[in-house]
Design a protein around this motif. Structure first.
Motif, mmCIF file in Angstrom:
data_model
loop_
_atom_site.group_PDB
_atom_site.id
_atom_site.type_symbol
_atom_site.label_atom_id
_atom_site.label_comp_id
_atom_site.label_asym_id
_atom_site.label_seq_id
_atom_site.Cartn_x
_atom_site.Cartn_y
_atom_site.Cartn_z
ATOM 1 N N GLY A 1 1.254 -1.743 0.392
ATOM 2 C CA GLY A 1 -0.038 -0.166 0.299
ATOM 3 C C GLY A 1 0.881 1.115 0.201
ATOM 4 O O GLY A 1 1.915 0.884 -0.159
ATOM 5 N N GLY A 2 0.550 2.718 0.720
ATOM 6 C CA GLY A 2 1.084 3.533 0.259
ATOM 7 C C GLY A 2 1.707 4.081 -0.778
ATOM 8 O O GLY A 2 0.844 3.842 -2.342
ATOM 9 N N ILE B 1 -3.650 -5.519 0.089
ATOM 10 C CA ILE B 1 -3.778 -5.106 -1.149
ATOM 11 C C ILE B 1 -4.347 -3.945 -1.210
ATOM 12 O O ILE B 1 -5.166 -4.107 -1.658
ATOM 13 C CB ILE B 1 -2.932 -5.704 -2.230
ATOM 14 C CG1 ILE B 1 -2.412 -6.757 -2.345
ATOM 15 C CG2 ILE B 1 -2.534 -5.114 -3.249
ATOM 16 C CD1 ILE B 1 -2.318 -8.051 -3.397
ATOM 17 N N ASP B 2 -3.734 -2.898 -1.187
ATOM 18 C CA ASP B 2 -4.204 -1.317 -1.073
ATOM 19 C C ASP B 2 -3.569 -0.876 -2.316
ATOM 20 O O ASP B 2 -2.545 0.436 -2.261
ATOM 21 C CB ASP B 2 -4.442 -0.725 -0.003
ATOM 22 C CG ASP B 2 -5.063 0.645 -0.214
ATOM 23 O OD1 ASP B 2 -5.253 1.026 -1.245
ATOM 24 O OD2 ASP B 2 -5.484 0.789 1.041
ATOM 25 N N LEU B 3 -4.540 -0.025 -3.358
ATOM 26 C CA LEU B 3 -3.939 -0.045 -4.608
ATOM 27 C C LEU B 3 -4.590 1.540 -4.182
ATOM 28 O O LEU B 3 -4.151 1.853 -6.019
ATOM 29 C CB LEU B 3 -4.577 -0.512 -5.728
ATOM 30 C CG LEU B 3 -4.002 -2.191 -6.408
ATOM 31 C CD1 LEU B 3 -4.246 -2.373 -7.238
ATOM 32 C CD2 LEU B 3 -2.897 -2.290 -5.614
ATOM 33 N N ARG B 4 -5.192 2.215 -3.678
ATOM 34 C CA ARG B 4 -5.619 3.275 -4.152
ATOM 35 C C ARG B 4 -4.487 4.920 -3.867
ATOM 36 O O ARG B 4 -4.495 5.818 -4.523
ATOM 37 C CB ARG B 4 -6.352 3.698 -3.202
ATOM 38 C CG ARG B 4 -7.584 3.059 -3.152
ATOM 39 C CD ARG B 4 -8.186 3.825 -2.013
ATOM 40 N NE ARG B 4 -7.668 3.168 -0.681
ATOM 41 C CZ ARG B 4 -8.398 3.507 0.283
ATOM 42 N NH1 ARG B 4 -9.529 3.649 0.789
ATOM 43 N NH2 ARG B 4 -7.702 2.569 1.497
ATOM 44 N N ASP B 5 -2.635 4.159 -3.025
ATOM 45 C CA ASP B 5 -2.350 5.195 -3.962
ATOM 46 C C ASP B 5 -1.182 4.545 -4.117
ATOM 47 O O ASP B 5 0.370 5.398 -3.881
ATOM 48 C CB ASP B 5 -1.882 5.287 -2.646
ATOM 49 C CG ASP B 5 -3.189 6.587 -1.504
ATOM 50 O OD1 ASP B 5 -3.870 7.635 -2.105
ATOM 51 O OD2 ASP B 5 -3.654 6.532 -0.327
ATOM 52 N N VAL B 6 -0.846 3.597 -4.781
ATOM 53 C CA VAL B 6 0.122 3.325 -5.368
ATOM 54 C C VAL B 6 0.661 4.254 -6.921
ATOM 55 O O VAL B 6 0.151 4.504 -7.077
ATOM 56 C CB VAL B 6 0.394 1.196 -5.690
ATOM 57 C CG1 VAL B 6 -0.334 0.775 -4.103
ATOM 58 C CG2 VAL B 6 -0.671 1.343 -6.820
ATOM 59 N N VAL C 1 -7.883 -3.053 -2.218
ATOM 60 C CA VAL C 1 -9.152 -2.050 -2.381
ATOM 61 C C VAL C 1 -8.171 -1.901 -3.397
ATOM 62 O O VAL C 1 -6.667 -1.467 -3.516
ATOM 63 C CB VAL C 1 -8.635 -1.659 -0.919
ATOM 64 C CG1 VAL C 1 -9.806 -0.172 -1.207
ATOM 65 C CG2 VAL C 1 -8.878 -2.400 0.075
ATOM 66 N N VAL C 2 -9.776 -1.191 -4.493
ATOM 67 C CA VAL C 2 -8.572 -0.542 -5.581
ATOM 68 C C VAL C 2 -9.557 0.885 -5.450
ATOM 69 O O VAL C 2 -10.181 1.214 -5.118
ATOM 70 C CB VAL C 2 -8.987 -1.670 -7.330
ATOM 71 C CG1 VAL C 2 -8.277 -2.474 -6.860
ATOM 72 C CG2 VAL C 2 -10.975 -1.464 -7.205
ATOM 73 N N PRO C 3 -9.323 1.666 -5.860
ATOM 74 C CA PRO C 3 -9.558 3.501 -6.382
ATOM 75 C C PRO C 3 -10.896 3.133 -7.647
ATOM 76 O O PRO C 3 -11.280 2.029 -8.156
ATOM 77 C CB PRO C 3 -8.555 4.076 -7.020
ATOM 78 C CG PRO C 3 -7.832 3.415 -7.768
ATOM 79 C CD PRO C 3 -7.472 1.794 -7.003
#
Length: 221
Positions: free
Chosen positions: A114-115, A134-139, A160-162
């Motif tokens: 993430g991040g 897996i956080d894809l919002r800020d990758v 998690v996707v934006p």
């Protein structure tokens, strides 16, 4: 050619090569085979169901010959452009200068991405009696297509996707769940995320969330 030079990228050869049957496949070889299978699906040579089945088999392949068998009937002469568009070779230079993350695992524990992490064309996620986030919002996306190959065995993978990203989910649940609730079209020109693989007595969940929204547990009032 009977055997690939050390460090060479995997590419399928005709079946019947005894050396390939005795040569163990590496993680990179499996990822390259999955990129070829994904390209075959993108041009219609494989259905999503066929892709899911073969991708799961590729992740468990032991030898190069096993990978060759999965690609033997594919029209390789028509896949060149599709393979290049979604593989690591086509990754643009990261603006941060960081190397792309290619795998995350949670084995009897947890793992996360993430991040400001950098992601390229392929990401392998493996959970065994553990959890992966897996956080894809800020990758930082550096390729137009990101394929996430998931294996959840008695564990869980949460993606998690934006809201503006296009998402496809082609996974299989075996005594478990493979949720596609986050699938759907994004804005034109946005990255495309393809989630594949399987969940065995575990779960893979893909969901959408606005950027900046905290999805963690709330503090008690």
């Amino acid at each position: 050619m009977t055997q690939e030079p050390h460090g060479a990228k995997y590419f399928p050869v005709p079946l019947g090569n005894d050396v390939r049957g005795r040569t163990r496949a590496s993680t990179a070889d499996r990822e390259e085979a999955n990129a070829i299978l994904a390209a075959a699906m993108s041009v219609g040579a494989l259905s999503p169901e066929e892709f899911t089945e073969r991708a799961g088999t590729a992740l468990a392949a032991v030898t190069l010959a096993e990978l060759d068998a999965l690609c033997a009937d594919l029209p390789m002469d028509r896949l060149g452009g599709a393979v290049v568009s979604g593989r690591l070779d086509e990754t643009s230079v990261s603006t941060s200068g960081a190397a792309p993350v290619t795998r995350v695992s949670g084995i009897l524990s947890g793992g996360s991405i993430g991040g400001g992490a950098v992601v390229a064309g392929h990401l392998t996620a493996f959970s065994l009696m553990g959890g992966v986030e897996i956080d894809l919002r800020d990758v930082e996306f550096t390729a137009p297509v990101l394929t996430i190959a998931c294996r959840a065995i008695m564990g869980g993978i949460r993606i998690v996707v934006p809201e503006d990203v296009t998402v496809e989910v082609h996974g299989t649940g075996i005594m478990g769940g493979f949720s596609g609730r986050g699938a759907g079209a994004g804005r034109p020109g946005a990255p495309r995320v393809i989630v594949t693989g399987f969940a065995l007595m575990g779960g893979v969940d893909t969901e959408r969330a606005p950027r900046g929204q905290n999805l963690g547990p709330r503090r008690p009032n």
